[in-house]
Each structure stands twice: as structure tokens, then as C-alpha cells.
Design a protein around this motif. Structure first.
Motif, mmCIF file in Angstrom:
data_model
loop_
_atom_site.group_PDB
_atom_site.id
_atom_site.type_symbol
_atom_site.label_atom_id
_atom_site.label_comp_id
_atom_site.label_asym_id
_atom_site.label_seq_id
_atom_site.Cartn_x
_atom_site.Cartn_y
_atom_site.Cartn_z
ATOM 1 N N TYR A 167 0.834 -1.205 0.000
ATOM 2 C CA TYR A 167 0.000 0.000 0.000
ATOM 3 C C TYR A 167 0.870 1.256 0.000
ATOM 4 O O TYR A 167 1.875 1.329 0.731
ATOM 5 N N ILE A 168 0.464 2.235 -0.801
ATOM 6 C CA ILE A 168 1.149 3.526 -0.871
ATOM 7 C C ILE A 168 0.168 4.622 -0.453
ATOM 8 O O ILE A 168 -0.969 4.661 -0.932
ATOM 9 N N HIS A 169 0.628 5.500 0.430
ATOM 10 C CA HIS A 169 -0.211 6.607 0.885
ATOM 11 C C HIS A 169 -0.586 7.513 -0.291
ATOM 12 O O HIS A 169 0.261 7.862 -1.128
ATOM 13 N N LYS A 180 -5.846 17.408 2.257
ATOM 14 C CA LYS A 180 -5.107 16.886 1.100
ATOM 15 C C LYS A 180 -4.090 15.813 1.452
ATOM 16 O O LYS A 180 -3.688 15.040 0.586
ATOM 17 N N TYR A 181 -3.655 15.744 2.717
ATOM 18 C CA TYR A 181 -2.708 14.707 3.120
ATOM 19 C C TYR A 181 -3.386 13.701 4.060
ATOM 20 O O TYR A 181 -2.767 13.172 4.978
ATOM 21 N N SER A 182 -4.654 13.452 3.821
ATOM 22 C CA SER A 182 -5.472 12.616 4.707
ATOM 23 C C SER A 182 -4.801 11.288 5.028
ATOM 24 O O SER A 182 -4.288 10.594 4.141
ATOM 25 N N CYS A 183 -4.861 10.915 6.300
ATOM 26 C CA CYS A 183 -4.218 9.676 6.735
ATOM 27 C C CYS A 183 -5.082 8.447 6.480
ATOM 28 O O CYS A 183 -4.687 7.338 6.839
ATOM 29 N N ASP A 184 -6.261 8.643 5.856
ATOM 30 C CA ASP A 184 -7.124 7.485 5.580
ATOM 31 C C ASP A 184 -7.046 7.028 4.124
ATOM 32 O O ASP A 184 -7.659 6.023 3.759
ATOM 33 N N GLU A 185 -6.280 7.718 3.285
ATOM 34 C CA GLU A 185 -6.277 7.420 1.849
ATOM 35 C C GLU A 185 -5.021 6.651 1.438
ATOM 36 O O GLU A 185 -3.896 7.131 1.615
ATOM 37 N N PHE A 186 -5.251 5.458 0.868
ATOM 38 C CA PHE A 186 -4.163 4.606 0.401
ATOM 39 C C PHE A 186 -4.575 3.948 -0.908
ATOM 40 O O PHE A 186 -5.761 3.877 -1.242
ATOM 41 N N GLY A 187 -3.581 3.471 -1.636
ATOM 42 C CA GLY A 187 -3.847 2.714 -2.850
ATOM 43 C C GLY A 187 -3.101 1.399 -2.804
ATOM 44 O O GLY A 187 -1.968 1.322 -2.302
ATOM 45 N N LEU A 188 -3.738 0.341 -3.316
ATOM 46 C CA LEU A 188 -3.110 -0.982 -3.358
ATOM 47 C C LEU A 188 -2.186 -1.022 -4.571
ATOM 48 O O LEU A 188 -2.595 -1.307 -5.692
ATOM 49 N N TYR A 189 -0.927 -0.732 -4.351
ATOM 50 C CA TYR A 189 0.058 -0.618 -5.422
ATOM 51 C C TYR A 189 0.340 -1.969 -6.080
ATOM 52 O O TYR A 189 0.514 -2.058 -7.294
ATOM 53 N N ARG A 190 0.360 -3.034 -5.269
ATOM 54 C CA ARG A 190 0.679 -4.368 -5.791
ATOM 55 C C ARG A 190 0.012 -5.416 -4.909
ATOM 56 O O ARG A 190 -0.024 -5.279 -3.692
ATOM 57 N N THR A 191 -0.519 -6.482 -5.558
ATOM 58 C CA THR A 191 -1.157 -7.551 -4.790
ATOM 59 C C THR A 191 -0.961 -8.890 -5.469
ATOM 60 O O THR A 191 -0.943 -8.978 -6.697
ATOM 61 N N THR A 192 -0.806 -9.930 -4.662
ATOM 62 C CA THR A 192 -0.767 -11.303 -5.167
ATOM 63 C C THR A 192 -1.963 -12.092 -4.672
ATOM 64 O O THR A 192 -2.085 -13.283 -4.961
ATOM 65 N N VAL A 193 -2.858 -11.431 -3.909
ATOM 66 C CA VAL A 193 -3.998 -12.132 -3.302
ATOM 67 C C VAL A 193 -5.325 -11.522 -3.732
ATOM 68 O O VAL A 193 -6.343 -11.732 -3.088
ATOM 69 N N GLY A 194 -5.304 -10.767 -4.796
ATOM 70 C CA GLY A 194 -6.539 -10.201 -5.313
ATOM 71 C C GLY A 194 -6.825 -8.813 -4.787
ATOM 72 O O GLY A 194 -6.186 -8.315 -3.853
ATOM 73 N N ALA A 195 -7.815 -8.184 -5.405
ATOM 74 C CA ALA A 195 -8.201 -6.822 -5.029
ATOM 75 C C ALA A 195 -8.977 -6.826 -3.719
ATOM 76 O O ALA A 195 -9.570 -7.830 -3.317
ATOM 77 N N ASP A 196 -8.980 -5.688 -3.043
ATOM 78 C CA ASP A 196 -9.743 -5.536 -1.804
ATOM 79 C C ASP A 196 -11.217 -5.328 -2.132
ATOM 80 O O ASP A 196 -11.570 -4.671 -3.113
#
Length: 454
Positions: free
Chosen positions: A287-289, A339-355
């Protein structure tokens, strides 16, 4: 390092900060035989008492002391209590239980060091929650969180950390910092420990060798003040050896544009991809912020959490950020709606499928759960084998009567019988040969022979 704009305010803060509650048990201290009041009364992270290699601190109290909390300014390589218990953890804040409660004991620094203060606790006394009792980093970690500086872990990653700990209490969470503040602002090393303890982290952080350096607006600026190859190598080593299942780090764009944040995010992503490519360890989820290219997620940080006494993850992150006392002059703050919210992330890479939800450990079994399942599987196999072993003698009884002898005894007995039969055969053969001989029937001129039996 953030830009300082209010030096006067900062100075005032310094005069009021770096203090924790006074020692619960009163005592007197001497250093190499000289009375020292600072160790017993000081509560500042900025004050220190210098120690030489071999220096002895003697503590005497009217109460039986059962444990102590040492806050080092500079940690010795190792140190001893009463010359019997050696400690070499390297923890800046160290809680130690004495082997036997006593009214006097000594602490010996085997290397040159510095100490801020010592808190002592009497026998039977309840240890306050803010006394940090750290665990060493574990052999394997479920979640590895990479933070560039002390305070970034609370500002941008704190909500995610608390959310994971509250909802997955069996998950092992390890903080890794790219930079340290030892050279310029060593008091921030103490602040980071106070913040992590507030967040609920119990594994001592891994702190990198890169110095904190001001670099703004570009990755190139960050690379000028950071040894990228060294940072990347250290991240590769951590991922290979500690095998995190989930990795979380900061914004590729450096949140507000900090170059060292960018350097770290780049190094984390590259380390994850390299480890997967060479087969050393494939991180399941990264995960990347503030990452929006894929798997965007907004965590719910406003739910009351039983694990934190009803506080929300957002509340806890805010309290943790306050522990960075020296940084409170900054305009940054912990929030889930700017704009720098601590609740926002993106799944940059996964081997177990999308959330499918808002759980960073979705589709992940913690190492503790995996170990428990493996132990249960082995126990079940052992039980099945024991059942088969119990049934086997009964099935053998239906085929042939038991001899009452072990397999080894049967082999030995068979061997002796075989030897006896062989000897008997040889004896009979020899006796038979003695009954027959050759004798001449005619004179020596004759060549023929006749067998004559007696």
C-alpha cells in the motif's frame, strides 16, 4: 527536516517539553562514588549524565526496588545490573525487572554512554501504562510500515497502524524508519518511541542510517542528500529476512513534496518488486499513501475501538503526533479530510486479489494463525497415527499367534538355529566319509583301484 518558521515558539516549547512523570520510588544515586541528583530527579530528554566505559551507577532506596525504567541519552553496547544480568538490546528506553527486589543495586556501563534519567518502581507497585516495555523485532512480521522521519508515522500512517492493531490483534507490526535524528536532534529519537507506544506498537523500531535532511519539491533533491543504493539494500535485506505479508509506505510525491519521502517510497516499491522477481520473498500486498492509480481505499478511522478504550483510530493518531513535542510548531496535523489525509491509500501491488472492503489484511492469514493451523494439522496427523498404531497389534493377532519376543530377539534366535543346523550337517558328513577308503586289489603294477568296504 521541516522548515523552521517560529524559532521563538520552538524555544518556548523546548523549555516545557521532554518530561514524563516523576519516579514512583524515591532513591539516591551515585556515579563512580560521586552523588548525582540528575539521574533521580531529571525528566528531560535533553539533559544527560555522561558515563565512561566501566562507570558504575549505585542506587539506594528505603523501599525494595523491583524494577526500573532507564532512559538513555546514548545507549552503551551492553550494560549490567549487579554485575550478573547483562543487557545488550540497544533500546533507548529500557524497562528491567530485577532478579530479586532490593534496596540497593548497581548499573555498570561497559562502554562510554550517556543517561537521561532512571525511574524506579517499588515491589508490588503497578507499572504505569506509559512505561515502555519493548519487544525486539520479530523474526517474521505480518505488516512492515516504512516511515521516512520521526513524526511521519503518526501524521500520514498512524490511522492505518491503529486500524490494523485494533482489528487484527494477532498481527505482528514492525516500524522501519529510513532516517535518524541522532546527529542534529537526538531528542526526536525519544519522541518517536513515545509516539509509537501511543499508537500501540510494541516491537522496537528499526531505524535506518540515513540522516534527516531538508529536501523539497523533487525526487532529485531527495537523492542528493540520501544514499539511495544504501537505503535500497537495507530495505531488500529487511524484506528478505522478515518476510512481511503487507507493506505500507508514504506517498510517491512526498505528501507535501518532501524529497526524502519520495526517495523512501521509490526504494520500498523497488525492493518489493526485486524480491518478488528473484524469488527471495513475494510481499502479498503493498500500500502507498495517497496512491490513486489502482486499488484506492479510504479507511474508516472514526469508529470507537475497544482496544483503545473507545478512542477512534483518528483520535489515537492525533495523540501520537502530540508526542512529537518538538514538531508542534508545524502547520501539519493529523486528519482524514484534507489533502494529506491519513485514511487514503492505494493498493500498489497484490498477489492475493483486489480488496472488497476497507481492511488492509483482507485475504491475509497472519503468521500466528498460520502457525496455529499448522500445529493443529500436525496434532491431527499424530492422533490418526496413534489410532492406527493402536489398531495394528490387534490385526496382527488375527493372522498369527504372538511369540512374546521382540523382532530383534527373533532374529538372534533364528541365526543361532541356523548355525546349529549347519554344524550338525558338517558333523554327519564327516562321519560318513570315515566309513570308506581306497585299498589296492592287485600289485603295484596294476593301475586299477577297487573300493573295499569293511
Amino acid at each position: 527536516m521541516k522548515r523552521i518558521t517560529l524559532s521563538l515558539v520552538l524555544a518556548l516549547l523546548f523549555s516545557l517539553c521532554f518530561a514524563i512523570n516523576a519516579s514512583a520510588a524515591e532513591y539516591t544515586a551515585t556515579v563512580d562514588g560521586v552523588k548525582n541528583t540528575n539521574i533521580a530527579t531529571n525528566t528531560s530528554y535533553k539533559a544527560k549524565t555522561d558515563l565512561k566505559a566501566g562507570s558504575k551507577i549505585e542506587i539506594i532506596s528505603e523501599q525494595n526496588i523491583a524494577s526500573l525504567y532507564i532512559v538513555w541519552y546514548k545507549v552503551p553496547g551492553n550494560w549490567t545490573v549487579n554485575d550478573t544480568k547483562t543487557i545488550d538490546t540497544g533500546f533507548l528506553h529500557e524497562y528491567v525487572e530485577l532478579e530479586t527486589p532490593t534496596k540497593s543495586f548497581t548499573i555498570t556501563s561497559n562502554d562510554a554512554a550517556g543517561i537521561c534519567f532512571i525511574k524506579a518502581f517499588a515491589e508490588g507497585e503497578t507499572i504505569p501504562d506509559d512505561i515502555q516495555r519493548w519487544n525486539a523485532p520479530q523474526e517474521k512480521t505480518d505488516v512492515m510500515v516504512f516511515s521516512a522521519h520521526a513524526d511521519d508515522e503518526s501524521l500520514f500512517l498512524g490511522g492505518a497502524i491503529v486500524d490494523i492493531i485494533a482489528n487484527h490483534p494477532d498481527a505482528n507490526v514492525q516500524l522501519v524508519y529510513m532516517t535518524n535524528h541522532i546527529a542534529t536532534e537526538c531528542f526526536r529519537e525519544h519522541e518517536r518511541l513515545d509516539a509509537l507506544w501511543t499508537l500501540g506498537i510494541r516491537n522496537y523500531p528499526i531505524v535506518g542510517e540515513a540522516p534527516d535532511a531538508y529536501s523539497m519539491d523533487s525526487l532529485e533533491a531527495g537523492l542528493k542528500v540520501t544514499d539511495y543504493d544504501k537505503v535500497l539494500a537495507s530495505f531488500l535485506d529487511l524484506i528478505v529476512n522478515m518476510k512481511p505479508q503487507v507493506v505500507i509506505t508514504q506517498d510517491f510525491k512526498g505528501e507535501y513534496g518532501h524529497g526524502q519521502h519520495m526517495v523512501m517510497a521509490k526504494a520500498v516499491a523497488e525492493a518489493v518488486e526485486k524480491c518478488a522477481a528473484d524469488g527471495t520473498h513475494d510481499v502479498a500486498k503493498t500500500y502507498i499513501h495517497l496512491y490513486k492509480d489502482s486499488g484506492a481505499m479510504e479507511l474508516d478511522l472514526r469508529q470507537p475501538l475497544d482496544a483503545y478504550g473507545g478512542m477512534t483510530a483518528l483520535d489515537v493518531a492525533k495523540e501520537a503526533y502530540k508526542k512529537h513535542v518538538s514538531q508542534q510548531w508545524c502547520w501539519f496535523y493529523v486528519s482524514d479530510d484534507y489533502k494529506y489525509s491519513c485514511d487514503e491509500f492505494g493498493l500498489y501491488r497484490t498477489t492475493v486479489g483486489a480488496d472488497t472492503g476497507k481492511d488492509m489484511l483482507e485475504n491475509i492469514k497472519t503468521y500466528k494463525v498460520q502457525d496455529e493451523e499448522e500445529a493443529a494439522r500436525l496434532a491431527e496427523e499424530a492422533a490418526r497415527q496413534a489410532e492406527l498404531d493402536a489398531q495394528e497389534p490387534a490385526s496382527k493377532d488375527t493372522r498369527r499367534p504372538t511369540t512374546g519376543l521382540s523382532s530383534t530377539q527373533i532374529i538372534i534366535l533364528s541365526s543361532i538355529t541356523g548355525v546349529f543346523v549347519l554344524i550338525l550337517f558338517l558333523v554327519i558328513a564327516k562321519k560318513k566319509n570315515k566309513k570308506t577308503k581306497y585299498v589296492p586289489k592287485h600289485s603295484a603294477k596294476d593301475r586299477g583301484q577297487t573300493i573295499v568296504k569293511k
